[in-house]
Design an enzyme around this catalytic site. Sequence first.
Site, PDB file in Angstrom:
ATOM      1  N   GLY A   1       0.818  -1.221   0.000  1.00  0.00           N
ATOM      2  CA  GLY A   1       0.000   0.000   0.000  1.00  0.00           C
ATOM      3  C   GLY A   1       0.849   1.266   0.000  1.00  0.00           C
TER       4      GLY A   1
ATOM      5  N   ILE B   1       1.598   3.869   2.318  1.00  0.00           N
ATOM      6  CA  ILE B   1       2.622   4.138   3.339  1.00  0.00           C
ATOM      7  C   ILE B   1       3.546   2.920   3.489  1.00  0.00           C
ATOM      8  CG2 ILE B   1       3.029   4.886   5.720  1.00  0.00           C
ATOM      9  CD1 ILE B   1       0.109   5.979   5.701  1.00  0.00           C
TER      10      ILE B   1
ATOM     11  N   LYS C   1      -9.294   2.063   5.215  1.00  0.00           N
ATOM     12  CA  LYS C   1      -9.058   3.422   5.727  1.00  0.00           C
ATOM     13  C   LYS C   1     -10.014   4.497   5.238  1.00  0.00           C
ATOM     14  CE  LYS C   1      -5.886   4.761   2.079  1.00  0.00           C
ATOM     15  NZ  LYS C   1      -4.731   5.507   1.675  1.00  0.00           N
TER      16      LYS C   1
ATOM     17  N   SER D   1      -3.833   6.773  13.892  1.00  0.00           N
ATOM     18  CA  SER D   1      -4.188   7.985  13.154  1.00  0.00           C
ATOM     19  C   SER D   1      -4.503   9.120  14.122  1.00  0.00           C
ATOM     20  CB  SER D   1      -5.425   7.679  12.313  1.00  0.00           C
ATOM     21  OG  SER D   1      -6.008   8.872  11.846  1.00  0.00           O
TER      22      SER D   1
ATOM     23  N   TYR E   1     -14.148   3.782  11.414  1.00  0.00           N
ATOM     24  CA  TYR E   1     -12.714   3.696  11.106  1.00  0.00           C
ATOM     25  C   TYR E   1     -11.880   4.180  12.296  1.00  0.00           C
ATOM     26  CZ  TYR E   1      -8.148   5.177   9.440  1.00  0.00           C
ATOM     27  OH  TYR E   1      -6.780   5.372   9.339  1.00  0.00           O
TER      28      TYR E   1
ATOM     29  N   LYS F   1      -9.108   2.244  15.162  1.00  0.00           N
ATOM     30  CA  LYS F   1      -7.745   2.650  15.523  1.00  0.00           C
ATOM     31  C   LYS F   1      -7.628   2.781  17.050  1.00  0.00           C
ATOM     32  CE  LYS F   1      -6.042   2.687  11.437  1.00  0.00           C
ATOM     33  NZ  LYS F   1      -5.150   1.586  11.065  1.00  0.00           N
TER      34      LYS F   1
ATOM     35  N   GLY G   1     -18.517  16.695   9.076  1.00  0.00           N
ATOM     36  CA  GLY G   1     -17.569  15.878   9.841  1.00  0.00           C
ATOM     37  C   GLY G   1     -16.179  16.478   9.934  1.00  0.00           C
TER      38      GLY G   1
HETATM   39  P1  NAD Z   1      -3.403   1.604   1.688  1.00  0.00           P
HETATM   40  O1  NAD Z   1      -4.819   1.198   1.460  1.00  0.00           O
HETATM   41  O2  NAD Z   1      -2.644   2.186   0.558  1.00  0.00           O
HETATM   42  O3  NAD Z   1      -2.581   0.367   2.269  1.00  0.00           O
HETATM   43  C1  NAD Z   1      -3.147  -0.620   3.087  1.00  0.00           C
HETATM   44  C2  NAD Z   1      -2.755  -1.978   2.520  1.00  0.00           C
HETATM   45  O4  NAD Z   1      -3.299  -2.999   3.354  1.00  0.00           O
HETATM   46  C3  NAD Z   1      -3.302  -2.209   1.097  1.00  0.00           C
HETATM   47  O5  NAD Z   1      -2.245  -2.630   0.260  1.00  0.00           O
HETATM   48  C4  NAD Z   1      -4.367  -3.295   1.291  1.00  0.00           C
HETATM   49  O6  NAD Z   1      -4.451  -4.139   0.156  1.00  0.00           O
HETATM   50  C5  NAD Z   1      -3.855  -4.018   2.528  1.00  0.00           C
HETATM   51  N1  NAD Z   1      -4.869  -4.710   3.345  1.00  0.00           N
HETATM   52  C6  NAD Z   1      -6.010  -4.211   3.871  1.00  0.00           C
HETATM   53  N2  NAD Z   1      -6.635  -5.150   4.615  1.00  0.00           N
HETATM   54  C7  NAD Z   1      -5.869  -6.267   4.568  1.00  0.00           C
HETATM   55  C8  NAD Z   1      -5.968  -7.559   5.123  1.00  0.00           C
HETATM   56  N3  NAD Z   1      -6.992  -7.916   5.887  1.00  0.00           N
HETATM   57  N4  NAD Z   1      -4.987  -8.455   4.854  1.00  0.00           N
HETATM   58  C9  NAD Z   1      -3.933  -8.124   4.063  1.00  0.00           C
HETATM   59  N5  NAD Z   1      -3.784  -6.930   3.504  1.00  0.00           N
HETATM   60  C10 NAD Z   1      -4.738  -5.999   3.750  1.00  0.00           C
HETATM   61  O7  NAD Z   1      -3.417   2.605   2.946  1.00  0.00           O
HETATM   62  P2  NAD Z   1      -2.245   3.512   3.545  1.00  0.00           P
HETATM   63  O8  NAD Z   1      -2.599   4.935   3.295  1.00  0.00           O
HETATM   64  O9  NAD Z   1      -0.924   3.016   3.129  1.00  0.00           O
HETATM   65  O10 NAD Z   1      -2.477   3.255   5.103  1.00  0.00           O
HETATM   66  C11 NAD Z   1      -1.742   2.292   5.819  1.00  0.00           C
HETATM   67  C12 NAD Z   1      -2.211   2.274   7.258  1.00  0.00           C
HETATM   68  O11 NAD Z   1      -2.071   3.579   7.824  1.00  0.00           O
HETATM   69  C13 NAD Z   1      -3.700   1.902   7.417  1.00  0.00           C
HETATM   70  O12 NAD Z   1      -3.830   1.103   8.573  1.00  0.00           O
HETATM   71  C14 NAD Z   1      -4.365   3.249   7.613  1.00  0.00           C
HETATM   72  O13 NAD Z   1      -5.542   3.133   8.339  1.00  0.00           O
HETATM   73  C15 NAD Z   1      -3.298   4.016   8.377  1.00  0.00           C
HETATM   74  N6  NAD Z   1      -3.407   5.474   8.225  1.00  0.00           N
HETATM   75  C16 NAD Z   1      -3.423   6.038   6.979  1.00  0.00           C
HETATM   76  C17 NAD Z   1      -3.564   7.421   6.852  1.00  0.00           C
HETATM   77  C18 NAD Z   1      -3.616   8.075   5.484  1.00  0.00           C
HETATM   78  O14 NAD Z   1      -4.059   9.214   5.396  1.00  0.00           O
HETATM   79  N7  NAD Z   1      -3.169   7.416   4.417  1.00  0.00           N
HETATM   80  C19 NAD Z   1      -3.673   8.236   7.992  1.00  0.00           C
HETATM   81  C20 NAD Z   1      -3.626   7.635   9.242  1.00  0.00           C
HETATM   82  C21 NAD Z   1      -3.501   6.244   9.358  1.00  0.00           C
HETATM   83  N1  UFG Z   2     -10.447  19.313   1.283  1.00  0.00           N
HETATM   84  C1  UFG Z   2     -10.989  20.177   0.338  1.00  0.00           C
HETATM   85  N2  UFG Z   2     -11.365  19.660  -0.875  1.00  0.00           N
HETATM   86  C2  UFG Z   2     -11.223  18.340  -1.186  1.00  0.00           C
HETATM   87  C3  UFG Z   2     -10.662  17.466  -0.208  1.00  0.00           C
HETATM   88  C4  UFG Z   2     -10.299  17.988   1.019  1.00  0.00           C
HETATM   89  O1  UFG Z   2     -11.138  21.367   0.584  1.00  0.00           O
HETATM   90  O2  UFG Z   2     -11.598  17.934  -2.299  1.00  0.00           O
HETATM   91  C5  UFG Z   2     -10.020  19.873   2.587  1.00  0.00           C
HETATM   92  C6  UFG Z   2     -10.740  19.267   3.788  1.00  0.00           C
HETATM   93  O3  UFG Z   2     -11.947  19.964   4.031  1.00  0.00           O
HETATM   94  C7  UFG Z   2      -9.700  19.449   4.889  1.00  0.00           C
HETATM   95  C8  UFG Z   2      -8.361  19.281   4.151  1.00  0.00           C
HETATM   96  O4  UFG Z   2      -8.664  19.533   2.773  1.00  0.00           O
HETATM   97  O5  UFG Z   2      -9.754  20.744   5.420  1.00  0.00           O
HETATM   98  C9  UFG Z   2      -7.767  17.884   4.276  1.00  0.00           C
HETATM   99  O6  UFG Z   2      -8.733  16.904   3.913  1.00  0.00           O
HETATM  100  P1  UFG Z   2      -8.343  15.375   3.650  1.00  0.00           P
HETATM  101  O7  UFG Z   2      -9.592  14.674   3.219  1.00  0.00           O
HETATM  102  O8  UFG Z   2      -7.170  15.308   2.747  1.00  0.00           O
HETATM  103  O9  UFG Z   2      -7.843  14.870   5.075  1.00  0.00           O
HETATM  104  P2  UFG Z   2      -8.584  14.793   6.483  1.00  0.00           P
HETATM  105  O10 UFG Z   2      -7.788  15.612   7.447  1.00  0.00           O
HETATM  106  O11 UFG Z   2     -10.016  15.075   6.371  1.00  0.00           O
HETATM  107  O12 UFG Z   2      -8.446  13.234   6.860  1.00  0.00           O
HETATM  108  C10 UFG Z   2      -7.238  12.477   6.663  1.00  0.00           C
HETATM  109  C11 UFG Z   2      -7.617  11.020   6.469  1.00  0.00           C
HETATM  110  C12 UFG Z   2      -8.217  10.461   7.726  1.00  0.00           C
HETATM  111  C13 UFG Z   2      -7.264  10.657   8.880  1.00  0.00           C
HETATM  112  C14 UFG Z   2      -6.859  12.095   9.002  1.00  0.00           C
HETATM  113  C15 UFG Z   2      -5.778  12.244  10.035  1.00  0.00           C
HETATM  114  O13 UFG Z   2      -8.533  10.892   5.387  1.00  0.00           O
HETATM  115  O14 UFG Z   2      -8.414   9.075   7.583  1.00  0.00           O
HETATM  116  O15 UFG Z   2      -6.368  12.582   7.748  1.00  0.00           O
HETATM  117  O16 UFG Z   2      -4.713  11.411   9.761  1.00  0.00           O
HETATM  118  F1  UFG Z   2      -7.854  10.269  10.029  1.00  0.00           F
END
Ligand code: NAD
Ligand code: UFG
Length: 336
Positions: free
Chosen positions: A10, A12, A84, A124, A148, A152, A291
């Site tokens: 994925g 990250i 996520k 998160s 979600y 966490k 939200g």
């Molecule tokens: P991503 O969806 O790109 O990566 C997650 C990976 O996990 C994917 O490759 C998916 O195929 C795999 N996966 C999901 N469920 C699975 C399972 N049951 N078994 C095996 N593989 C599985 O997401 P990401 O952005 O890389 O996020 C990674 C982690 O970080 C997640 O736990 C997410 O909740 C957390 N996180 C992400 C963000 C963000 O904004 N991207 C913010 C805070 C926390």
């Molecule tokens: N925004 C816009 N237009 C868009 C998308 C977003 O104006 O099309 C704004 C949002 O209102 C917010 C900022 O951009 O003010 C960031 O929004 P994101 O959707 O990129 O990120 P969030 O902070 O809402 O949420 C993200 C992840 C969550 C996580 C959180 C903290 O989606 O899962 O960061 O890690 F929990």
Amino acid sequence: MNILVTGGAGYIGSHTCVALLKAGHKVIVADNLYNSTNQALDKIKQISKEELTFYQIDVTNESAVDDIFTNHNIDGVIHFAGLKAVGQSIEIPLTYYYNNIVSTMVLAKACKKYHVNRFVFSSSATVYGDNTVPFVETMNLLPTTNPYGETKAMSERILTDIAKANPEFSVALLRYFNPVGAHESGLIGEAPNGIPNNLMPYVTQVAKGKLEKLRVFGNDYPTMDGTGVRDYIHVVDLAEGHVAALDNLKEGAHVYNLGTGKGTSVLELVKAFEKANGIEVPYEIADRRPGDIASFYADASKAKRELGWTAKRDIIAMCRDAWRFEKKYKDLVESK
Ligand code: NAD
Ligand code: UFG
């Protein structure tokens, strides 16, 4: 060390695999490719010039996870695998609770059975809810508004209780702020399916002309320019934070914010993107998104103090690298 990286294909996870390989660790990836493809695994090898082992398994599957622990002498686990999408978690809560909680428990159980005492978990900033900013690790967690976020907070609690009962178990609970950007090679990055929910992938797709214009959700928040403020962190900095957390694990469960400590508004990010890449990003002001909270950013001092880690890359680098990946990703897809 031999590190099991769940979700390593994925967004990250793939950047963290590169950072781990660069630091000399061996990497074993477990991913069901639900939200990724194995193309990312080839790119990790291409960037790092190292090999890795891949298992296409679901980490809620106990016997499949057990096989990995039998086949490899695992020293530590980094658990990224999870669903996520905040909005989707409200529509299909059972799927989210099952996937995100059972995966954590299956891995914790395997760690216990095979005496693996190093665990790093992807949490998160969403667990802080509507606390006052900056968010500090010592704050009481407030209820989140979606399943979600609850998964966490629950996974954090489960791992903390396990660490309390087994003093040898070391867990880092990493609370990410807003990861953006891509590896500077442009080979790996964030490639969401369909229309992006998050700001940066939306901006890059507008810049490419795939989407017409950005909708800025609200310009009447109590922030410097009225638009929402977030703590954007370059995904490569975030990946390096995982290596630092692994290297500095200590007994018990320890929470770390991984953010920059700096807030950036939506309009500031748009301006930074235009400056970094010389491309205009058309936008319009729209209603607030339900939200959303006005502003949040990290107090990032604990990670600096205890892990010796700070984010190094600025918002210009985040915008430049996100755009480079968007352009290259398009080439990759079109050349297939
Ligand atoms: P991503 O969806 O790109 O990566 C997650 C990976 O996990 C994917 O490759 C998916 O195929 C795999 N996966 C999901 N469920 C699975 C399972 N049951 N078994 C095996 N593989 C599985 O997401 P990401 O952005 O890389 O996020 C990674 C982690 O970080 C997640 O736990 C997410 O909740 C957390 N996180 C992400 C963000 C963000 O904004 N991207 C913010 C805070 C926390
Ligand atoms: N925004 C816009 N237009 C868009 C998308 C977003 O104006 O099309 C704004 C949002 O209102 C917010 C900022 O951009 O003010 C960031 O929004 P994101 O959707 O990129 O990120 P969030 O902070 O809402 O949420 C993200 C992840 C969550 C996580 C959180 C903290 O989606 O899962 O960061 O890690 F929990």
